[in-house]
Design a protein around this motif. Structure first.
Motif, PDB file in Angstrom:
ATOM      1  N   ALA A  53       0.829  -1.214   0.000  1.00  0.00           N
ATOM      2  CA  ALA A  53       0.000   0.000   0.000  1.00  0.00           C
ATOM      3  C   ALA A  53       0.860   1.258   0.000  1.00  0.00           C
ATOM      4  CB  ALA A  53      -0.920  -0.007   1.198  1.00  0.00           C
ATOM      5  N   ALA A  54       2.082   1.147   0.535  1.00  0.00           N
ATOM      6  CA  ALA A  54       2.942   2.329   0.622  1.00  0.00           C
ATOM      7  C   ALA A  54       3.469   2.738  -0.749  1.00  0.00           C
ATOM      8  CB  ALA A  54       4.111   2.065   1.570  1.00  0.00           C
ATOM      9  N   ARG A  55       3.357   1.864  -1.726  1.00  0.00           N
ATOM     10  CA  ARG A  55       3.732   2.255  -3.087  1.00  0.00           C
ATOM     11  C   ARG A  55       2.636   1.793  -4.034  1.00  0.00           C
ATOM     12  NH1 ARG A  55       9.184   1.220  -3.962  1.00  0.00           N
ATOM     13  NH2 ARG A  55       9.431   3.367  -3.301  1.00  0.00           N
ATOM     14  N   PRO A  56       1.578   2.598  -4.125  1.00  0.00           N
ATOM     15  CA  PRO A  56       0.444   2.160  -4.948  1.00  0.00           C
ATOM     16  C   PRO A  56       0.791   2.074  -6.438  1.00  0.00           C
ATOM     17  CG  PRO A  56      -0.051   4.214  -3.745  1.00  0.00           C
ATOM     18  CD  PRO A  56       1.374   3.905  -3.510  1.00  0.00           C
ATOM     19  N   ALA A  61       3.552   1.307  -9.226  1.00  0.00           N
ATOM     20  CA  ALA A  61       4.866   0.671  -9.368  1.00  0.00           C
ATOM     21  C   ALA A  61       5.711   1.456 -10.374  1.00  0.00           C
ATOM     22  CB  ALA A  61       4.700  -0.752  -9.850  1.00  0.00           C
ATOM     23  N   ARG A  98       8.382   7.375  -6.289  1.00  0.00           N
ATOM     24  CA  ARG A  98       7.032   6.853  -6.108  1.00  0.00           C
ATOM     25  C   ARG A  98       6.821   6.335  -4.693  1.00  0.00           C
ATOM     26  NH1 ARG A  98       4.462   6.745 -10.890  1.00  0.00           N
ATOM     27  NH2 ARG A  98       5.679   6.407 -12.808  1.00  0.00           N
ATOM     28  N   ALA A  99       5.835   6.900  -4.029  1.00  0.00           N
ATOM     29  CA  ALA A  99       5.428   6.429  -2.711  1.00  0.00           C
ATOM     30  C   ALA A  99       4.081   7.058  -2.402  1.00  0.00           C
ATOM     31  CB  ALA A  99       6.446   6.835  -1.638  1.00  0.00           C
ATOM     32  N   LYS A 100       3.282   6.336  -1.640  1.00  0.00           N
ATOM     33  CA  LYS A 100       1.985   6.887  -1.259  1.00  0.00           C
ATOM     34  C   LYS A 100       2.184   8.176  -0.468  1.00  0.00           C
ATOM     35  CE  LYS A 100      -1.895   5.691   1.674  1.00  0.00           C
ATOM     36  NZ  LYS A 100      -1.845   5.028   2.979  1.00  0.00           N
ATOM     37  N   ASN A 107       9.723  -1.084  -0.228  1.00  0.00           N
ATOM     38  CA  ASN A 107       8.555  -0.876   0.631  1.00  0.00           C
ATOM     39  C   ASN A 107       8.242   0.591   0.839  1.00  0.00           C
ATOM     40  OD1 ASN A 107       8.887  -3.587   0.870  1.00  0.00           O
ATOM     41  ND2 ASN A 107       9.560  -3.546   3.004  1.00  0.00           N
ATOM     42  N   ALA A 108       8.938   1.477   0.168  1.00  0.00           N
ATOM     43  CA  ALA A 108       8.763   2.916   0.360  1.00  0.00           C
ATOM     44  C   ALA A 108       8.850   3.285   1.843  1.00  0.00           C
ATOM     45  CB  ALA A 108       7.450   3.401  -0.251  1.00  0.00           C
ATOM     46  N   GLY A 134       2.127   6.994   6.260  1.00  0.00           N
ATOM     47  CA  GLY A 134       1.875   5.998   5.223  1.00  0.00           C
ATOM     48  C   GLY A 134       3.114   5.467   4.517  1.00  0.00           C
ATOM     49  N   PHE A 135       4.274   5.604   5.161  1.00  0.00           N
ATOM     50  CA  PHE A 135       5.471   4.967   4.599  1.00  0.00           C
ATOM     51  C   PHE A 135       5.414   3.472   4.900  1.00  0.00           C
ATOM     52  CE2 PHE A 135       6.896   9.366   5.243  1.00  0.00           C
ATOM     53  CZ  PHE A 135       7.433   9.629   3.996  1.00  0.00           C
ATOM     54  N   GLY A 136       6.144   2.695   4.145  1.00  0.00           N
ATOM     55  CA  GLY A 136       6.176   1.255   4.379  1.00  0.00           C
ATOM     56  C   GLY A 136       7.122   0.889   5.513  1.00  0.00           C
TER      57      GLY A 136
END
Lengths: 236, 637, 249
Positions: free
Chosen positions: A87-90, A92, C103-105, C171-172, C210-212
């Motif tokens: 989820a942390a990288r929606p 790719a 790229r990361a949420k 995993n960001a 919201g980081f991994g």
């Protein structure tokens, strides 16, 4: 207990729990391997070891329960973390890259899941005897002070099981995956628990990789030995 | 426009103490009622915003970058001066004061410089308390070095990243106040105008660089900490985003602009490699401690540098300044490099470069020692140029680096518009015509931590700005002007990009208003700038709309302001018919090529007043006197 | 050099984006990567097309504003180098280069290659400081700090907050960024009073953003332009555990 909730509610705390349960599982894997290596000492050694474990009765169930709990926490948390990571990288990368992470590190979820499937098969095969009931139900009679007793012939089950190339191949492949999983997992335990530093890092890495090899070679030696005829049924 | 410098009476040593006592205070319970708009989040803005919030004021802080931590103070390498005398080598507040006044070539304000030297020691204490990891000796004491030719070791440093560490200290303090809710941060927000209501600075109009929304903010005081204008040259060591817009907009609303012709050209930058060049990279001046500067004696010598024999090399700094040699001050070293290249002796692409050679130092001290001292700089050089400085000499060339001029401020750091305060590089006061190495960081933090927080309270207590909000007609009027201007940019629909105009202006300014200026070059610039400006307004092309993220639109606005500012800068340079510090008029040099000041006519700060579009700005003069540091001629022979 | 660029274009945060292909016929090997993009933008604008939005400022590798994932690697193929210091001689004539945003949420795309790294600022605001007001600081030499500690603190403090660690992490995760600040202050006496609080608070804010999670890949360290070590992550884990086990509720 607020502090515990805070600890385990955090990413770092949950990683620590994955690390600790992983460490417990490593302990189990080592003990399990040492016990089973008694197959090289012949039927009596292995079967009486099995019987001794069984005779623990309730304690055995406590141990099994504990092991199951550890396993469930390890797998469950790891999957939860993996879902969060996804989820942390929606979105790719269109062109993914990699610099220094190892195969073992990158494949933890995959190897973990494969090992999980293998464990289920392994339980069905040897513990519950579902896949080959004809091997699992074998018993042997032994003399005791109170007279002859029938006990489970684990040795027969193992030898018959590993005589099938497909089964042996599956076990060896699974051990390779487990070793790969451990090669990263064991190092990771130290880092996640904050026990790693510049001085210890290299020895820890060597320890992890060494241990992974020992588990792989130790466990694989059994199917190999059976296939090669080095371990065989008595009197054959 | 009246210039009241508000310098306290009495001996220079006691002025600041006396003033601090005489300034009116704001009751702690009332501070919350005052809102301060701080524009810029570098060393000056960041430290001011954090400190004002700690005192209890409501602070709004704006920066055009995506985070307060990215302000260009972060790029300062060398260090920060402070009169701590930790090395027991005879330093004192008075000596730092004296060196700074002299280094500024007697064009700064004595009272301000003395105060700067006084608070310098507090800055180091404050930074250490914040956790700035200054270099230390094994015993745990702070390390110092001598910097920029100073005779004492008073420079504190954190590897080659002193600016970064000081800014991150500021940013940490600012972050803490943001977390506590005392500062509201507005990143990616650019000031586009200042709003003056009833003669007091009461707010700003900004553009949200993400949404394009134009918005007003009202407050009780406005603080500009918006840096310098070196990017008027297009190629400089400043960050790409550095611009004069905030200062220029304030100027057009009534703030006097002082000494715009004072710019510092740093001698050791990596030369331009082609027309694509977007900025110049500075390398620490410390390289001149061991490197020897030379050019071939014959113009057009295209042999590899190692093949040019010793007797065919001209170590021109050593030849011209035998006692200072390669360590001659920045302005002298820069000008000498330009002279050599103008004579056709330059090396590298385009002939704009001179060698900085470490061969002898490597032979004398060994490669290891040189690597210890300059390893990271050598690496950076190699990354950019692909040359290995251990094997071939570096090529260096001067580049615009810092602007000593800026908005005029009084002793309280307030501009000619009451309520509009200006701090850091954006103001003019402390460096005169030339800034000493490691003094910029000192000034930014002095203003923000230790001076403005006192003087702004005095302003509130004495001026008592009443309530005002953004519904006020003046806000609406300025907002509308800003909107119209944005609309105008996107509607011109010409053929050239804003960047191409910026390059054209930069080339003109560098050639005509750069390191060495003449009456003719300046007059030519004054003819050419309006031409480029007219062409800009008829032929610029801004692709995209104004209600969205639009880099081209941002740039167009900045270039438009540079195009106006450049004219005042050239006019100031033309009017200042003397040479002093970084301002070198070729007509005024000694036989040895040194700057010759004219104290009788120009011992003043020239302050320009905006008089409306199409009108020439009006010059005002703040006389400068030097009762403590007697006027003298610099000599580095 | 002739290059083909595949560049991510995206109008806004909530709009789908896609790779767009552009040819650059004449790139000098002496250009920096961003100067190469300047050339592209000049070309696009002259064709009346919108230039590619990308973040940059100091262009000397210290402000941390530039980003970009170049052929799958944040800041491109050269070790310990930011995108603005990467030069085109690293590439070859005829290369195709893929350029994407980090790229990361937690780093939503604003436009094209620009991302919002506000999450880093919010993490800092939750504890990345020593709570000391201006004024009243003791003499700077009053507390000696050993050279080793000062150097270790500096190693961590060198972080430029660019976010490449997050971009590189499968995993960001933002653990390297957070641990650099925690580690910087943990090595200094001034950081001790709030050491535990800081680690707890910053980790919790990091999670909330919201980081991994960190899985000890160390990709972060490999792409870090300032080569911040993963050992700071281990150190922060230690501080975090200690703060939870031994600190207050």
């Amino acid at each position: 207990m607020n502090w515990l909730a805070r600890l385990l509610g955090s990413s770092v705390g949950r990683k620590m729990l994955v690390a600790l349960t992983g460490l417990a599982l490593v302990g189990f894997v080592i003990a399990h391997m040492l016990g089973n290596l008694q197959v090289f000492l012949g039927p009596d050694a292995l079967n009486s070891y099995a019987a001794k474990l069984k005779s623990l009765g309730a304690l055995l169930w406590v141990m099994r329960g504990g092991l199951l709990a550890v396993f469930v926490v390890h797998v469950g948390l790891a999957l939860k973390l993996a879902a969060e990571n996804k989820a942390a990288r929606p979105a790719a990368y269109a062109r993914p890259g990699r610099v220094q992470s190892t195969l073992g590190a990158r494949s933890m979820v995959l190897t973990g899941l494969m090992v999980l499937l293998f464990v289920l098969y392994h339980l069905a095969h040897f513990t519950f005897g579902w896949t080959h009931p004809e091997h699992a139900t074998a018993t042997e009679a032994v003399q005791t002070l109170t007279g002859p007793v029938n006990r489970h012939d684990v040795y027969y089950m193992v030898v018959m099981g590993f005589r099938q190339p497909l089964v042996s191949g599956l076990y060896i492949a699974a051990m390779a995956l487990l070793a790969l999983h451990m090669s990263h997992g064991v190092q990771s335990v130290f880092q996640s628990l904050g026990l790693n530093n510049r001085k210890y890092e290299d020895p820890i890495r060597k320890l992890a990789i060494g241990l992974a090899w020992v588990i792989f070679l130790g466990n694989s030696s059994m199917p190999v030995a059976v296939m090669a005829g080095l371990v065989d049924l008595p009197g054959a | 426009m009246k210039l009241e410098s508000a310098i306290p009476e009495g001996p220079v040593e006691g002025k600041w103490d006396k003033h601090r006592f005489e300034m009116k205070l704001v009751n702690p319970a009332n501070k919350r009622k005052f809102r301060v708009l701080v524009v810029g989040s570098g060393l000056a803005g960041g430290s001011a915003a954090a400190t004002l919030a700690e005192l209890g004021y409501e602070v709004l802080c704006f920066c055009f970058q995506d985070s307060a931590r990215r302000a260009h103070s972060i790029a300062a390498q060398g260090g920060i001066n402070a009169a701590k005398n930790y090395q027991n080598d005879g330093d004192s507040v008075y000596r730092l004061f004296y060196d700074t006044v002299k280094g500024g070539d007697f064009r700064s304000r004595e009272a301000n410089v003395y105060r700067l030297a006084q608070v310098s020691a507090n800055i180091i204490d404050q930074c250490v308390a914040q956790g700035v990891p200054f270099a230390r000796e094994y015993g745990g004491q702070l390390a110092n070095r001598s910097f920029g030719g100073a005779q004492v070791s008073r420079t504190f440093y954190a590897r080659g990243q002193t600016g970064q560490q000081l800014l991150l200290g500021c940013y940490a303090g600012l972050s803490r106040q943001v977390g506590l809710g005392n500062v509201k941060m507005f990143p990616r927000t650019e000031l586009l105008d200042v709003v003056v209501v009833d003669g007091l600075a009461r707010g700003i109009v900004t553009r949200d660089l993400v949404s394009g929304k134009v918005e007003s903010f009202a407050g009780d005081a406005v603080v500009l900490a918006t840096g310098g204008y070196s990017n008027v040259f297009y190629l400089s060591t400043n960050a790409k985003g550095c611009n004069v817009t905030a200062a220029w907009r304030a100027h057009k609303r009534g703030a006097g602009f002082a000494n715009p012709c004072y710019t510092q050209i740093h001698p050791t930058c990596i030369p331009q490699s082609g027309d694509h060049q977007s900025k110049l990279t500075l390398m620490s001046e410390s390289l001149r401690n061991d490197g020897r500067v030379w050019v071939p004696k014959e113009p057009g010598d295209t042999r590899k540098p190692r093949d040019i024999p010793e007797d065919q090399r001209d170590y021109y700094l050593e030849r011209k300044y035998p006692s200072f040699g390669n360590l001659a001050p920045r302005d002298i070293a820069s000008r000498s490099a330009k002279e050599a290249c103008d004579a056709g002796l330059g090396v590298g692409p385009g002939g704009r470069g001179v060698f900085l050679d470490f061969r002898d130092a490597i032979q004398r001290l060994g490669k290891n020692a040189i690597e210890q001292r300059y390893g990271n700089l050598f690496e950076m050089y190699q990354r950019i140029t692909d040359d290995d400085p251990y094997e071939v000499p570096m090529r260096i060339y001067p580049a615009p680096h810092y602007s000593m001029g800026g908005l005029w401020v009084d002793y309280n750091l307030m501009s000619t518009v009451p309520g509009l305060h200006v701090i850091g590089e954006a103001n003019f006061s402390d460096h005169g015509a030339n800034r000493l190495g490691a003094s910029a960081l000192m000034q930014g933090l002095a203003d923000g931590y230790f001076i403005l927080p006192y003087t702004i309270g005095h302003y509130f207590a004495t001026h008592k700005p009443g309530p005002v909000d953004t519904d006020h007609a003046e806000f609406k009027r300025v907002e509308k002007e800003v909107e119209e201007r944005m609309q105008r940019f996107v509607s011109i629909g010409g053929k050239r990009t804003p960047d191409s105009f910026h390059r054209e202006l930069g080339r003109l300014m560098w050639n005509n208003v750069g390191m060495a200026r003449t009456k003719e070059s300046l007059e030519e610039a004054l003819r050419e700038i309006p031409r480029i400006r007219d062409e800009f307004w008829s032929d610029v092309r801004v692709v995209g709309g104004r209600s969205e993220m639009n880099n081209a639109l941002e740039q167009a606005g900045r270039v438009a302001d540079f195009l106006e500012f450049a004219e005042t800068m050239a006019l100031d340079a033309l009017t200042r018919d003397e040479s002093c510090g970084g301002h070198f008029r070729e007509e005024h040099q000694s036989e040895e090529g040194e700057a010759v000041r004219n104290d009788a006519d120009f011992c003043h700060a020239a302050v320009w007043e905006y008089t409306g579009e199409g009108n020439a700005p009006m010059e005002h003069r703040e006389p400068l006197d030097f009762p403590n540091v007697p006027l003298a001629t610099r000599s580095y022979k | 050099m002739k290059l083909t660029l595949r560049i991510w274009r995206q109008k806004g945060p909530d709009v789908a984006g896609d790779l767009e292909t552009h040819e650059l016929p004449d790139v000098s090997p002496d250009m920096s990567f961003l100067e190469m993009l300047d050339v592209l933008n000049e070309q696009l604008q002259n064709e009346g097309k919108e230039p590619v939005a990308f973040d940059h400022d100091c262009r000397e590798g210290i402000c941390g504003m530039c980003s970009l994932v170049i052929d799958g690697v944040p800041h491109g193929p050269m070790k310990a180098t930011t995108t603005c210091q990467l030069h085109m001689r690293t590439f070859h004539d005829g290369d195709t280069i893929t350029i994407e945003p980090f790229r990361a949420k937690a780093f939503p795309v604003i436009k094209d290659l620009c991302i919002d790294r506000g999450a880093f600022d919010r993490i800092s605001a939750s504890g990345g400081f020593v709570s000391v007001n201006t004024g009243g600081a003791p003499d700077a030499n009053a507390v000696p700090i050993g050279k080793e500690d000062a150097d270790a603190a500096m190693d961590a403090a060198a972080c430029i907050g660019c976010g490449a660690c997050v971009a590189a992490c499968p995993n960001a995760s933002a653990m390297l960024y957070v641990s650099a600040k925690v580690g910087h202050l943990a090595h200094l006496p001034q950081g001790q009073p709030e050491r535990g609080r800081r680690a707890r608070s910053m980790v919790e804010t990091m999670d909330a953003e919201g980081f991994g999670n960190c899985r000890n890949y160390y990709e972060c360290e490999a792409v870090c332009p300032k080569e911040i070590s993963h050992h700071f992550i281990g150190g922060m884990n230690r501080d975090f555990l200690k703060a939870n086990l031994c600190g207050g509720e």
